[in-house]
Scaffold this active site. Structure first.
Site, PDB file in Angstrom:
ATOM      1  N   GLY A  96     -10.591 -11.221  -7.121  1.00  0.00           N
ATOM      2  CA  GLY A  96     -10.788 -10.259  -8.201  1.00  0.00           C
ATOM      3  C   GLY A  96     -10.655  -8.820  -7.725  1.00  0.00           C
ATOM      4  O   GLY A  96      -9.758  -8.491  -6.959  1.00  0.00           O
ATOM      5  N   ASP A 145       0.472  -4.648  -8.932  1.00  0.00           N
ATOM      6  CA  ASP A 145       1.048  -3.719  -9.918  1.00  0.00           C
ATOM      7  C   ASP A 145       0.588  -4.078 -11.329  1.00  0.00           C
ATOM      8  O   ASP A 145       0.353  -3.187 -12.158  1.00  0.00           O
ATOM      9  CB  ASP A 145       2.579  -3.773  -9.866  1.00  0.00           C
ATOM     10  CG  ASP A 145       3.103  -3.407  -8.493  1.00  0.00           C
ATOM     11  OD1 ASP A 145       2.467  -2.573  -7.817  1.00  0.00           O
ATOM     12  OD2 ASP A 145       4.138  -3.971  -8.088  1.00  0.00           O
ATOM     13  N   GLY A 179      -7.253  -9.674  -4.428  1.00  0.00           N
ATOM     14  CA  GLY A 179      -6.456 -10.893  -4.577  1.00  0.00           C
ATOM     15  C   GLY A 179      -7.193 -11.933  -5.405  1.00  0.00           C
ATOM     16  O   GLY A 179      -7.711 -11.624  -6.491  1.00  0.00           O
TER      17      GLY A 179
HETATM   18  O1  RIB Z   1       4.545  -4.814  -5.577  1.00  0.00           O
HETATM   19  C1  RIB Z   1       5.649  -5.659  -5.699  1.00  0.00           C
HETATM   20  C2  RIB Z   1       6.909  -4.877  -5.624  1.00  0.00           C
HETATM   21  O2  RIB Z   1       7.011  -4.303  -4.342  1.00  0.00           O
HETATM   22  C3  RIB Z   1       8.161  -5.689  -5.794  1.00  0.00           C
HETATM   23  O3  RIB Z   1       8.549  -5.791  -7.135  1.00  0.00           O
HETATM   24  C4  RIB Z   1       9.161  -4.956  -4.920  1.00  0.00           C
HETATM   25  O4  RIB Z   1      10.156  -4.329  -5.641  1.00  0.00           O
HETATM   26  C5  RIB Z   1       8.354  -3.961  -4.111  1.00  0.00           C
HETATM   27  O5  RIB Z   1       8.506  -2.689  -4.574  1.00  0.00           O
END
Ligand code: RIB
Length: 298
Positions: free
Chosen positions: A220, A248, A217
């Site tokens: 880092g 992501d 987070g």
């Molecule tokens: O990691 C975030 C994602 O988790 C969101 O975009 C949501 O769709 C879930 O999959």
């Protein structure tokens, strides 16, 4: 430099997000500040940021034959993401219901829908047929048996595999063996390992002989090399409004880095900086830095 070719075998969702200073307790109704509909799903988010970074990205997944599915498919097309291996289903497109509080922290419930119908044979066919593929990325919003099949195919042709174990589920031994880079956040690390990543000794015991990254987070991320050596990158100080999709952003950027032959440490550094920018805006994909912004970080 040759093109960085990345395949993401994973989920695509429509994110339905409510923003409120305080989140309701059970049985309580509160007035929120904002509602948004945006592109999400951990797999799609990772694919999109890898494409923003400059990778040739192939998405392997499944969407419903509905308005959300059409709109996600159009988004991939607009971003130049290869959609040949996206199938459609009569089952609804996946959705995520998200609550974001005044500190930018989220709570998410996903309804996977069509994401749960991705077939192993289709994933194998995709991973086996993409030209010059070097990195295959997966998460845990689709069936684990599909990821396992995809990673078997990936390793059979010498690709690097990255697994983001989110949301947490118990991972099979063979899948872990086939995973070159495991990238949990702190919570997932604790669930996988039984203790939180509080010091280097704990980190070194995580996956001896295999490589991992733990995202931390606002602190880092830390890279654990297969030989047990540790490398940390601190995150720049930013004002966070929404952390949705930040993990992501890191994973997709890291995948791009490895696919474009950056060192793991340089990939880590780029990933941390891209993820830090993403928390300064609302939403998942809507918060991601542009191609031009990312170019200034490299
Ligand atoms: O990691 C975030 C994602 O988790 C969101 O975009 C949501 O769709 C879930 O999959």
């Amino acid at each position: 430099m040759s093109k960085a070719v990345v395949a993401v075998v994973g989920s695509a969702m429509m994110d339905l997000t409510a923003y409120a200073q305080h989140l309701p307790e059970p049985g309580q109704t509160l007035v929120g500040d904002l509602f948004t509909t945006g592109f999400g799903g951990k797999g799609a988010n990772q694919a999109v940021i890898a494409a923003h970074c400059g990778a040739e990205v192939h998405f392997v997944g499944k969407l419903g034959r509905d308005l959300f599915g059409d709109s996600i498919a159009q988004n991939f097309k607009n971003l130049g993401i290869n959609s040949v291996h996206i199938e459609r289903s009569d089952t609804a497109t996946g959705v995520a219901h998200i609550w974001v509080d005044g500190d930018g922290e989220n709570r998410i419930i996903i309804i996977p829908g069509a994401n749960s119908e991705i077939e192993s044979a289709k994933a194998v066919a995709a991973v086996s047929s993409i030209n010059d593929l070097s990195v295959v990325v997966a998460q845990c919003e689709i069936k684990q048996e599909v990821t396992l099949a995809a990673f078997r195919a990936a390793k059979a042709r010498g690709c690097t595999t990255i697994l983001n174990p989110a949301p947490f589920e118990t991972l099979g031994t063979e899948l872990l063996e086939l995973t070159d880079w495991l990238i949990p956040n702190e919570t997932e690390f604790g669930q996988l390992h039984g203790e939180l990543p509080s010091n280097d000794q704990v980190l070194k015991r995580f996956r001896p002989g295999k490589s991992s990254v733990v995202t931390l987070g606002s602190r880092g991320a830390v890279l654990i090399h297969a030989d047990g050596s540790i490398f940390r990158v601190a995150a720049p100080v930013v004002s966070a409004v929404d952390t949705t999709g930040a993990g992501d952003a890191f994973v997709g950027t890291f995948a791009y880095g490895l696919a474009s032959a950056l060192t793991a440490q340089d990939s880590l550094n780029l990933g941390v900086h891209v993820a830090s920018l993403s928390v300064t805006k609302k939403g998942a994909q809507s918060s991601y830095p542009t191609v031009e912004q990312i170019a200034t970080l490299s």
